[in-house]
Write a protein that holds these residues in place. Sequence first.
Motif, PDB file in Angstrom:
ATOM      1  N   SER A  43     -13.409   4.788  51.205  1.00 50.96           N
ATOM      2  CA  SER A  43     -12.754   5.545  52.274  1.00 50.96           C
ATOM      3  C   SER A  43     -12.276   6.914  51.805  1.00 50.96           C
ATOM      4  O   SER A  43     -12.388   7.900  52.542  1.00 50.96           O
ATOM      5  CB  SER A  43     -11.577   4.756  52.840  1.00 50.96           C
TER       6      SER A  43
ATOM      7  N   ASP B 121      -8.433   1.579  52.653  1.00 51.45           N
ATOM      8  CA  ASP B 121      -9.596   1.036  53.342  1.00 51.45           C
ATOM      9  C   ASP B 121      -9.249   0.430  54.692  1.00 51.45           C
ATOM     10  O   ASP B 121      -8.082   0.258  55.046  1.00 51.45           O
ATOM     11  CB  ASP B 121     -10.282  -0.015  52.463  1.00 51.45           C
TER      12      ASP B 121
ATOM     13  N   GLU C  69     -15.447  -4.025  52.837  1.00 51.14           N
ATOM     14  CA  GLU C  69     -14.658  -2.877  53.288  1.00 51.14           C
ATOM     15  C   GLU C  69     -15.498  -1.615  53.447  1.00 51.14           C
ATOM     16  O   GLU C  69     -15.233  -0.783  54.321  1.00 51.14           O
ATOM     17  CB  GLU C  69     -13.479  -2.620  52.332  1.00 51.14           C
TER      18      GLU C  69
ATOM     19  N   SER D  78      -9.785  -2.577  55.444  1.00 53.17           N
ATOM     20  CA  SER D  78      -9.261  -3.916  55.193  1.00 53.17           C
ATOM     21  C   SER D  78      -8.503  -3.898  53.875  1.00 53.17           C
ATOM     22  O   SER D  78      -8.767  -3.063  53.006  1.00 53.17           O
ATOM     23  CB  SER D  78     -10.387  -4.951  55.146  1.00 53.17           C
TER      24      SER D  78
ATOM     25  N   ASN E 297     -17.161  -1.389  56.846  1.00 55.53           N
ATOM     26  CA  ASN E 297     -16.192  -0.987  57.857  1.00 55.53           C
ATOM     27  C   ASN E 297     -15.848   0.499  57.751  1.00 55.53           C
ATOM     28  O   ASN E 297     -15.717   1.192  58.773  1.00 55.53           O
ATOM     29  CB  ASN E 297     -14.911  -1.826  57.733  1.00 55.53           C
ATOM     30  N   ASN E 298     -15.694   0.973  56.513  1.00 53.07           N
ATOM     31  CA  ASN E 298     -15.408   2.397  56.312  1.00 53.07           C
ATOM     32  C   ASN E 298     -16.535   3.259  56.875  1.00 53.07           C
ATOM     33  O   ASN E 298     -16.306   4.234  57.601  1.00 53.07           O
ATOM     34  CB  ASN E 298     -15.247   2.712  54.819  1.00 53.07           C
TER      35      ASN E 298
ATOM     36  N   CYS F 209      -5.014  -1.462  59.401  1.00 50.33           N
ATOM     37  CA  CYS F 209      -5.611  -2.594  58.678  1.00 50.33           C
ATOM     38  C   CYS F 209      -4.739  -3.834  58.668  1.00 50.33           C
ATOM     39  O   CYS F 209      -5.190  -4.914  58.292  1.00 50.33           O
ATOM     40  CB  CYS F 209      -5.935  -2.181  57.240  1.00 50.33           C
TER      41      CYS F 209
END
Length: 341
Positions: free
Chosen positions: A251, A124, A276, A126, A279-280, A147
């Motif tokens: 992800s 991921d 996460e 993060s 963000n992905n 990350c």
Amino acid sequence: MKIVFCGGGTAGHVTPNLALADKLYDHELYYIGTDGMEKGLVAPYVDNGKIKKYYGISADKLRRKLTLKNLLLPFQLVKSVNQSKKHLREIKPDVVFSKGGYAGLPVIIAAKKLKIPTIIHESDMSLGLANKICKHYADKFLSAFDCDKKAQVVGLIIREEIMQGSKARGLATMGFDGKKPILFVTGGSLGAQALNEAICANRQLADKFDIFVSTGKGKKLNCDFIKQAEYVTNIADIFAACDVCLTRAGSTSLAELTLAEVPFVTVPLTKCSRGEQVNNAQWFTERGCGITCTDNGDLTQKLASAVNAAYNSRQAIQAKQRAQHQALYGTDKVVSIILNT
């Protein structure tokens, strides 16, 4: 070379290990995990001899909120580490590789204490909670994205077969004839109830698409215009047969869809997570690989429009997806790192 894989809790922590096993089958491979999902996913690899043996440990899920169960975690972790030490002493591996998740944490700690080289990988944008701890024990820290300043960015660990699915087998699995475009809905190995409910509330999509839903373990939809299964193992064939996908934003899932060139609508999970998936989703959609649809309580109303937009833009999306192949596919790099540890 003797290699131990570990990691579990969800399919995203297991299937990358299996992708590596496919590449390393001529070495002596083992798996250490719990009695959870990973045991079932690894079982066929034990049966066909690619993985020599599966060793079980007890491990408890790490929780991000204050609960009474968290007070017992240190005691459970000591037990899990000791179980892992016992298995590692028996196997005597050259390296231990963890894909993350709570099932991998005690194995990495045990390996470090036994001075066995360790490698971890984060998929991921993060760090997961287990890998946040594991990075202090790992000899090599790999990641799919930038990350952490200590991580070596290598891309994602993806099964090569994802790009080699059979449309005919996919249609047969889903029970469709291919005359209509196919919408595939998946919330990952555990399913996503919000996606399941939203698709059932959008009957109009069935006028244009044949709809197949991977509901998740233990979930069944009372919906007469879809076909469904709790989980599908031949996901590459499903990808080859479908025209658009509605998914969460793990992800690995988004990378697999991108490599298989399946346009997607991603609805990132925001509750009960560290963020996460948001963000992905942002990373992939910024590069034109799909469309993000946020769930602010109005997913049912927005869903049909988003799915149709992804389908209607499919050729442009697929062109953008092809441009990301080299950056995303990191399996061979990770194999090389393992063999040179």
